[in-house]
Scaffold this active site. Structure first.
Site, PDB file in Angstrom:
ATOM      1  N   ASP A  12       0.813  -1.232   0.000  1.00 25.20           N
ATOM      2  CA  ASP A  12       0.000   0.000   0.000  1.00 25.20           C
ATOM      3  C   ASP A  12       0.842   1.276   0.000  1.00 25.20           C
ATOM      4  O   ASP A  12       0.421   2.312   0.507  1.00 25.20           O
ATOM      5  CB  ASP A  12      -0.950   0.032   1.217  1.00 25.20           C
ATOM      6  CG  ASP A  12      -1.932  -1.120   1.186  1.00 25.20           C
ATOM      7  OD1 ASP A  12      -2.273  -1.578   0.086  1.00 25.20           O
ATOM      8  OD2 ASP A  12      -2.363  -1.545   2.281  1.00 25.20           O
ATOM      9  N   LYS A  15       1.954   2.174  -5.078  1.00 22.68           N
ATOM     10  CA  LYS A  15       2.524   1.634  -6.323  1.00 22.68           C
ATOM     11  C   LYS A  15       1.632   1.923  -7.520  1.00 22.68           C
ATOM     12  O   LYS A  15       2.117   2.257  -8.604  1.00 22.68           O
ATOM     13  CB  LYS A  15       2.724   0.102  -6.184  1.00 22.68           C
ATOM     14  CG  LYS A  15       3.680  -0.290  -5.071  1.00 22.68           C
ATOM     15  CD  LYS A  15       3.744  -1.791  -4.873  1.00 22.68           C
ATOM     16  CE  LYS A  15       2.478  -2.411  -4.326  1.00 22.68           C
ATOM     17  NZ  LYS A  15       2.132  -2.036  -2.943  1.00 22.68           N
ATOM     18  N   GLY A  39      -4.579  -4.136  -3.893  1.00 28.73           N
ATOM     19  CA  GLY A  39      -5.536  -3.080  -4.222  1.00 28.73           C
ATOM     20  C   GLY A  39      -4.723  -1.856  -4.590  1.00 28.73           C
ATOM     21  O   GLY A  39      -4.096  -1.246  -3.722  1.00 28.73           O
ATOM     22  N   HIS A  40      -4.655  -1.552  -5.865  1.00 26.76           N
ATOM     23  CA  HIS A  40      -3.831  -0.446  -6.344  1.00 26.76           C
ATOM     24  C   HIS A  40      -4.747   0.676  -6.811  1.00 26.76           C
ATOM     25  O   HIS A  40      -5.469   0.532  -7.791  1.00 26.76           O
ATOM     26  CB  HIS A  40      -2.903  -0.919  -7.467  1.00 26.76           C
ATOM     27  CG  HIS A  40      -1.895  -1.945  -7.021  1.00 26.76           C
ATOM     28  ND1 HIS A  40      -0.969  -2.511  -7.851  1.00 26.76           N
ATOM     29  CD2 HIS A  40      -1.675  -2.482  -5.787  1.00 26.76           C
ATOM     30  CE1 HIS A  40      -0.230  -3.369  -7.152  1.00 26.76           C
ATOM     31  NE2 HIS A  40      -0.643  -3.365  -5.912  1.00 26.76           N
ATOM     32  N   GLN A 219       1.978  -6.028  -3.094  1.00 25.09           N
ATOM     33  CA  GLN A 219       2.466  -6.136  -1.708  1.00 25.09           C
ATOM     34  C   GLN A 219       3.794  -5.367  -1.560  1.00 25.09           C
ATOM     35  O   GLN A 219       3.999  -4.395  -2.274  1.00 25.09           O
ATOM     36  CB  GLN A 219       2.603  -7.600  -1.270  1.00 25.09           C
ATOM     37  CG  GLN A 219       1.262  -8.321  -1.117  1.00 25.09           C
ATOM     38  CD  GLN A 219       0.656  -8.823  -2.407  1.00 25.09           C
ATOM     39  OE1 GLN A 219       1.277  -9.529  -3.167  1.00 25.09           O
ATOM     40  NE2 GLN A 219      -0.588  -8.478  -2.681  1.00 25.09           N
ATOM     41  N   THR A 296      -9.879  -4.536   1.312  1.00 20.08           N
ATOM     42  CA  THR A 296     -10.760  -5.056   2.358  1.00 20.08           C
ATOM     43  C   THR A 296     -11.419  -3.959   3.198  1.00 20.08           C
ATOM     44  O   THR A 296     -12.289  -4.253   4.007  1.00 20.08           O
ATOM     45  CB  THR A 296      -9.955  -5.964   3.320  1.00 20.08           C
ATOM     46  OG1 THR A 296      -8.892  -5.177   3.875  1.00 20.08           O
ATOM     47  CG2 THR A 296      -9.379  -7.164   2.606  1.00 20.08           C
ATOM     48  N   GLY A 297     -10.979  -2.713   3.032  1.00 20.16           N
ATOM     49  CA  GLY A 297     -11.539  -1.610   3.819  1.00 20.16           C
ATOM     50  C   GLY A 297     -11.063  -1.599   5.265  1.00 20.16           C
ATOM     51  O   GLY A 297     -11.478  -0.760   6.060  1.00 20.16           O
ATOM     52  N   PRO A 299      -8.944  -0.819   8.601  1.00 19.61           N
ATOM     53  CA  PRO A 299      -8.062   0.290   8.968  1.00 19.61           C
ATOM     54  C   PRO A 299      -6.606  -0.179   8.942  1.00 19.61           C
ATOM     55  O   PRO A 299      -6.307  -1.289   9.392  1.00 19.61           O
ATOM     56  CB  PRO A 299      -8.481   0.659  10.400  1.00 19.61           C
ATOM     57  CG  PRO A 299      -9.446  -0.364  10.844  1.00 19.61           C
ATOM     58  CD  PRO A 299      -9.861  -1.216   9.672  1.00 19.61           C
ATOM     59  N   GLY A 410       0.166  13.988  -3.512  1.00 20.45           N
ATOM     60  CA  GLY A 410      -1.286  13.872  -3.577  1.00 20.45           C
ATOM     61  C   GLY A 410      -1.625  12.646  -4.388  1.00 20.45           C
ATOM     62  O   GLY A 410      -0.743  12.060  -5.042  1.00 20.45           O
TER      63      GLY A 410
HETATM   64  P1  GDP Z   1      -0.699   0.432  -3.581  1.00 22.59           P
HETATM   65  O1  GDP Z   1      -1.343  -0.827  -3.144  1.00 22.59           O
HETATM   66  O2  GDP Z   1       0.762   0.443  -3.303  1.00 22.59           O
HETATM   67  O3  GDP Z   1      -1.002   0.778  -5.004  1.00 22.59           O
HETATM   68  O4  GDP Z   1      -1.337   1.583  -2.686  1.00 22.59           O
HETATM   69  P2  GDP Z   1      -2.899   1.752  -2.322  1.00 22.59           P
HETATM   70  O5  GDP Z   1      -3.631   2.205  -3.513  1.00 22.59           O
HETATM   71  O6  GDP Z   1      -3.392   0.541  -1.612  1.00 22.59           O
HETATM   72  O7  GDP Z   1      -2.799   2.864  -1.205  1.00 22.59           O
HETATM   73  C1  GDP Z   1      -2.237   4.110  -1.457  1.00 22.59           C
HETATM   74  C2  GDP Z   1      -3.313   5.170  -1.205  1.00 22.59           C
HETATM   75  O8  GDP Z   1      -2.688   6.439  -1.096  1.00 22.59           O
HETATM   76  C3  GDP Z   1      -4.293   5.300  -2.356  1.00 22.59           C
HETATM   77  O9  GDP Z   1      -5.552   5.647  -1.856  1.00 22.59           O
HETATM   78  C4  GDP Z   1      -3.733   6.449  -3.193  1.00 22.59           C
HETATM   79  O10 GDP Z   1      -4.728   7.142  -3.917  1.00 22.59           O
HETATM   80  C5  GDP Z   1      -3.160   7.305  -2.119  1.00 22.59           C
HETATM   81  N1  GDP Z   1      -1.974   8.107  -2.503  1.00 22.59           N
HETATM   82  C6  GDP Z   1      -0.946   7.753  -3.320  1.00 22.59           C
HETATM   83  N2  GDP Z   1      -0.008   8.726  -3.330  1.00 22.59           N
HETATM   84  C7  GDP Z   1      -0.454   9.689  -2.506  1.00 22.59           C
HETATM   85  C8  GDP Z   1       0.089  10.937  -2.066  1.00 22.59           C
HETATM   86  O11 GDP Z   1       1.179  11.339  -2.421  1.00 22.59           O
HETATM   87  N3  GDP Z   1      -0.660  11.658  -1.181  1.00 22.59           N
HETATM   88  C9  GDP Z   1      -1.868  11.239  -0.730  1.00 22.59           C
HETATM   89  N4  GDP Z   1      -2.509  12.019   0.134  1.00 22.59           N
HETATM   90  N5  GDP Z   1      -2.410  10.085  -1.127  1.00 22.59           N
HETATM   91  C10 GDP Z   1      -1.707   9.311  -1.981  1.00 22.59           C
HETATM   92  P1  IMO Z   2      -0.933  -4.096  -2.291  1.00 18.62           P
HETATM   93  O1  IMO Z   2      -0.463  -4.678  -3.598  1.00 18.62           O
HETATM   94  C1  IMO Z   2      -1.012  -4.463   2.039  1.00 18.62           C
HETATM   95  C2  IMO Z   2      -1.269  -8.521   3.669  1.00 18.62           C
HETATM   96  C3  IMO Z   2      -2.533  -8.947   4.383  1.00 18.62           C
HETATM   97  C4  IMO Z   2      -1.941  -9.909   5.400  1.00 18.62           C
HETATM   98  C5  IMO Z   2      -0.841 -10.590   4.609  1.00 18.62           C
HETATM   99  C6  IMO Z   2      -1.233 -11.942   4.006  1.00 18.62           C
HETATM  100  O2  IMO Z   2      -2.189  -3.346  -2.362  1.00 18.62           O
HETATM  101  O3  IMO Z   2       0.194  -3.355  -1.642  1.00 18.62           O
HETATM  102  P2  IMO Z   2      -2.781 -12.627   1.951  1.00 18.62           P
HETATM  103  O4  IMO Z   2      -4.237 -12.376   1.705  1.00 18.62           O
HETATM  104  O5  IMO Z   2      -1.889 -12.090   0.896  1.00 18.62           O
HETATM  105  O6  IMO Z   2      -2.489 -14.061   2.268  1.00 18.62           O
HETATM  106  O7  IMO Z   2      -2.475 -11.804   3.308  1.00 18.62           O
HETATM  107  O8  IMO Z   2      -0.483  -9.685   3.573  1.00 18.62           O
HETATM  108  N1  IMO Z   2      -1.468  -8.005   2.292  1.00 18.62           N
HETATM  109  C7  IMO Z   2      -1.339  -6.724   1.949  1.00 18.62           C
HETATM  110  N2  IMO Z   2      -1.101  -5.624   2.701  1.00 18.62           N
HETATM  111  N3  IMO Z   2      -1.104  -4.345   0.704  1.00 18.62           N
HETATM  112  C8  IMO Z   2      -1.308  -5.439  -0.065  1.00 18.62           C
HETATM  113  O9  IMO Z   2      -1.255  -5.398  -1.412  1.00 18.62           O
HETATM  114  C9  IMO Z   2      -1.485  -6.688   0.554  1.00 18.62           C
HETATM  115  N4  IMO Z   2      -1.722  -7.937   0.105  1.00 18.62           N
HETATM  116  C10 IMO Z   2      -1.707  -8.733   1.178  1.00 18.62           C
HETATM  117  O10 IMO Z   2      -3.171  -7.865   5.000  1.00 18.62           O
HETATM  118  O11 IMO Z   2      -1.342  -9.203   6.448  1.00 18.62           O
HETATM  119 MG    MG Z   3      -2.874  -1.500  -1.894  1.00 15.80          MG
END
Ligand code: GDP
Ligand code: IMO
Ligand code: MG
Length: 429
Positions: A12, A15, A39-40, A219, A296-297, A299, A410
């Protein structure tokens, strides 16, 4: 030039945003591991897209998107994502190529995932319940079913029947009928067929003709099955080796590695997190950063930037440059801490320990840096950043052992700083 973008923390890191903004300079974007546990999130002019299985390059016309053999594919999740994208005006069309060697997540893998978590009780991993672990278990146990197996053959029937029988023995009172699973698989295979092929061959041909490939990790390093905080990890190699094995490409095909790291740290699920902030500041980071899981929503747990962990990710992956995300989330803080080492018992540790999970209580050693208490949100040039923010970034570079070439301020594509003299600027030239 082919570049890998991967997570340098616990996932998270942002990426999806980084891959989306880099995509215009590439012809192909390829995922190499994980599944729809990822979840990207990508925002384009305020419109939100969350990609789970399909690479984050899909929003750009004409770009080919690849799901490599290292990914585990849940056909239902795939079709749902394709249909949802269509609803948002993105036609996948023939821009998707799924490896015929990718393994499938079957309907009962999800159930086994939930069951395994329940059995672990207090030792649970906190998985995404997507069936990821059980699907990889079947792959390694040599009883998995691959995309290319989805044809009406005796071999497929035998494999499905044996797997369903085994599963019925594990799950009490279960009477799942193997023929139902078999029929569903054949239907999935028929819909998937137009997108399946030999990914390794296609990428090799593309690279030979000078087309550029952007490789997207899911991940992060600390969730890697081998190099992460085992057993609180996912079941695949999120680190650099996974890019080669998960796509069928040689190491020499990769010219650069961009590690994505938040300017602080988050983790979702259970497992060690030395710099976690359980009080008011952690709460503030969660609310300001909207730190709730994209899949998954749930926190996300929040804490300070852990340079021990990022330095480790830099070493394991050979990261050339960091894309530092969510700098703007720190805008309101008066002081910001950076963890540069751990105290474990009477030892001072500066290298990421293999036994983080069992080594006993860890006390992070912190440096405190003054915050900037001015908005950086939306900044697009380095010189726009307040002096304290620049100093914080410079310190992160020193303690992480790698330059920060890109800064995200952002969630939108354009809220990004690419530093002029950086390797990232050169890659995107
Ligand atoms: P990923 O799994 O690595 O692609 O990251 P996620 O999408 O799960 O979580 C990153 C969250 O941060 C997303 O809701 C993005 O829209 C948000 N985000 C990414 N870059 C920035 C940033 O520079 N500032 C803020 N405020 N949000 C960001
Ligand atoms: P992105 O690509 C953050 C975490 C789960 C759990 C562990 C194992 O969005 O960064 P799994 O379902 O893979 O067997 O769960 O890994 N996890 C992540 N945490 N970002 C992810 O993907 C994740 N994918 C799995 O929360 O701790
Ligand atoms: Mg993610």
């Amino acid at each position: 030039m082919n570049i890998v973008v991967l997570g340098a923390q616990f996932g998270d890191e942002g990426k999806g945003k980084i891959v989306d903004l880099m995509t215009p300079k590439f012809s192909w974007v390829a995922r190499y591991q994980g599944g729809h546990n990822a979840g990207h999130t990508v925002y384009v002019s305020g419109k939100k897209f969350v990609l789970h299985l399909i690479p984050s390059g899909i929003l750009h016309d004409g770009v080919m998107c690849v799901i490599g053999n290292g990914v585990v594919v849940d056909p239902k999740a795939l079709f749902k994502e394709i249909d949802e994208l269509a609803g948002l005006g993105i036609d996948v069309g023939d821009r998707l190529l799924i490896s015929d060697k990718a393994h499938l997540i079957l309907p009962y893998h999800r159930e086994l995932d939930v069951l395994s978590e329940a059995r672990r009780g207090e030792r649970k991993i906190g998985t995404t319940s997507r069936g990821i672990g059980p699907a990889y278990e079947d792959k390694i146990g040599r009883r998995g079913i691959r995309v290319c197996d989805l044809v009406d053959t005796k071999a497929l029937a035998d494999e499905v029947r044996a797997n369903v029988d085994a599963r019925n023995q594990i799950i009490k009172d279960s009477t799942l009928d193997w023929t139902q699973v078999y029929d569903e698989l054949l239907a999935s295979g028929a819909r998937m067929r137009r997108w399946t092929g030999d990914v390794s061959l296609a990428l090799d041909q593309a690279m030979r003709t000078g087309q550029r490939v952007l490789i997207e990790g899911a991940q992060g390093a600390m969730l890697d099955i081998d190099h992460g905080t085992y057993p609180f990890v996912t079941s695949s190699n999120a680190t650099i080796g996974g890019a080669c094995t998960g796509l069928g490409i040689p190491p020499k095909a990769i010219q650069g590695v961009l590690g994505v790291a938040k300017a602080y740290l988050t983790r979702v699920g259970e497992g060690p997190f030395p710099t976690e902030l359980c009080g008011e500041i952690g709460e503030r980071l969660r609310e300001t950063g909207m730190e709730y899981g994209a899949s998954t929503g749930r926190p996300r747990r929040c804490g300070w930037y852990d340079a021990v962990a990022v330095r480790y990710a830099v070493r394991v992956n050979g990261i050339d440059s960091i894309a530092l995300t969510k700098l703007d989330v720190l805008d309101d803080l008066k002081t910001i801490d950076i963890c540069t080492g751990y105290r474990i018992g009477d030892r001072t540790v500066t290298e990421f320990p293999s036994d983080l999970n069992t080594c006993g209580p860890i006390t992070p050693s912190y440096e405190s840096w003054p915050g900037w208490t001015t908005p950086t949100k939306g900044a697009t040039s380095y010189s726009q950043l307040p002096a304290e923010a620049r100093r914080y970034i410079a310190r992160l570079e020193e303690v992480s052992g790698v330059p920060v070439g890109l800064i995200s301020t952002g969630s939108d594509r354009h809220e990004t700083i690419i530093r002029d003299d950086s390797v990232v600027a050169r890659w995107l030239n």
